[in-house]
Design a protein around this motif. Sequence first.
Motif, PDB file in Angstrom:
ATOM      1  N   GLY A 297       4.839  -6.636  -3.003  1.00 31.85           N
ATOM      2  CA  GLY A 297       5.710  -5.528  -2.614  1.00 31.85           C
ATOM      3  C   GLY A 297       6.843  -5.248  -3.577  1.00 31.85           C
ATOM      4  O   GLY A 297       7.678  -4.388  -3.303  1.00 31.85           O
TER       5      GLY A 297
ATOM      6  N   LYS B 270       6.595  -0.718  -5.347  1.00 29.97           N
ATOM      7  CA  LYS B 270       6.117   0.075  -4.217  1.00 29.97           C
ATOM      8  C   LYS B 270       5.868   1.533  -4.594  1.00 29.97           C
ATOM      9  O   LYS B 270       4.980   2.174  -4.053  1.00 29.97           O
ATOM     10  CB  LYS B 270       7.130   0.016  -3.073  1.00 29.97           C
ATOM     11  CG  LYS B 270       7.345  -1.376  -2.493  1.00 29.97           C
ATOM     12  CD  LYS B 270       8.392  -1.349  -1.388  1.00 29.97           C
ATOM     13  CE  LYS B 270       8.626  -2.744  -0.819  1.00 29.97           C
ATOM     14  NZ  LYS B 270       9.667  -2.749   0.236  1.00 29.97           N
TER      15      LYS B 270
ATOM     16  N   ASP C  94      -1.470  -1.440   0.104  1.00 33.37           N
ATOM     17  CA  ASP C  94      -1.427  -2.826   0.543  1.00 33.37           C
ATOM     18  C   ASP C  94      -2.289  -3.087   1.784  1.00 33.37           C
ATOM     19  O   ASP C  94      -2.519  -4.240   2.143  1.00 33.37           O
ATOM     20  CB  ASP C  94       0.018  -3.267   0.818  1.00 33.37           C
ATOM     21  CG  ASP C  94       0.694  -2.419   1.881  1.00 33.37           C
ATOM     22  OD1 ASP C  94       0.097  -1.409   2.312  1.00 33.37           O
ATOM     23  OD2 ASP C  94       1.832  -2.756   2.268  1.00 33.37           O
TER      24      ASP C  94
END
Length: 506
Positions: free
Chosen positions: A83, A86, A44
């Motif tokens: 998210g 993950k 990310d």
Amino acid sequence: MILAEKKKHEFPTAFTVLFIILIMAAVLTYIVPSGRFSRLTYDDVAREFVVTDQNNEVKTLPATQSVLDDFKIQLSLSKFEDGTIKKPIAIPGTYVQIKQQPQGILEVIQAPVTGVMDSVDIMIFVLILGGIIGLVNKVGAFDAGMGALSKKTKGKEFILVILVFTLTTLGGTTFGLAEETIAFYPILMPIFLISGFDAITCIAAIYMGSSIGTMFSTVNPFSVVIASNAAGISFTNGLVFRIIILVIGSIITLAYMYWYANKVKKDPKNSFVYEEEESIREHFLKDYNPDVVTEFTVRRKLIMILFSLAFIVLVWGVALNGWWFGEMSALFLGVAIVMMILSGLSEKEAVNTFVAGAADLIGVVLTIGLARAINIVMDNGMISDTLLYYSIDMISGMNGSLFAIAQLGVFSFLGFFIPSSSGLAVLTMPIMAPLADSVGLSRDVVINAYNWGQGLMAFITPTGLILVTLEMAGTTFNKWLKYIMPLMIIMGIYAAVGLILGVYIL
């Protein structure tokens, strides 16, 4: 000559059972071929995909929907960006066998040490809890509280079972209450014993409450939510159906618990732990005398209120604030310090009492580390992906109800080797969910099979919490199996019927 009485056979302790399973897991690493799927992870920070192949070689790719499509990962890119996903995703069609990774004697001996180090957060929590229990017992707060409670519950004892079961079921189905229940046994076991129940009933009320809740999860973020996301569907799909299944499953479980508790009440010899009853009562009720009234003083009331509030804060922290064992341990350590101040004990006596209480649970914490060792051996042997690959191959080509039931069996099997609900979901769903499309079924059926299959195995799997629980309760695995196997068969049939209904409803 008088012949010595033949020594009665005793079932091995939790330590021996776990060590036997550890050796069996190591043997499997010689028999089952080692293999791996390539895995995809989203970075990310760099906003790119990181792909790790079977040789641990890493390459980066642009984080685009077309990359996911090329890998046949039927998920939206937004699931990674926000998210929701993950953990590493297994890439469909990438399984290959690799060089065998057998785990020998040295690895087996090292695994418990590594398991202890990996589980130190849980162990600290349990030791602090033991210290608090020691303090509460020392000041007589438990004795006074139990005396007051026993008077109020006279003739309505099973309400206690219903209440504990319902609360732990709600915790399991909403936020995955599981490891946190370790804290409940030292508190509730004495209450159940003085209410006329045996240790098995107390274990069932707590353990089966959380197990039924997590098995029939409705909005549990660590199972049904993450599995639905990994399968590319909304967790709200089929929610009403799951709620109905949960309610009926809970009623069935409570009915079984009532049948057993009533049987023991009529004749204590019907208890599966009858032979251990004296030692169990000695452990949990060693300072309790029903003929001696312990006054429920202001000091004792304050300590019990503080003790109870700690659990309310714990549930709040875990459910709404993402707490884990670090935060929970800090909470209970703070509570312990306040209790020492309120106890009226000298500094030396308070500290020694806390240490002695922690020492009482040393056996429990070592069990936790040994259970983790089994997973370490299987992970290092690289056999989990192989078992998944074989399972996929076995159910491919099935359709309809047979496919749904086969999935239940597959997830029950995999649940033994991969006890983490979120880990199993992320590993399997990108591969398993599309199989439902190929046979014309809703992916909700696969989600339910995953939840119910892994949850069913959790009733007995030694790599989970059950042996830790039994160690705390002072009983053995064989006694639990005698109690739980009939219910496990009932719930297995119930889950299969539920999946067949889901084939036509969802």
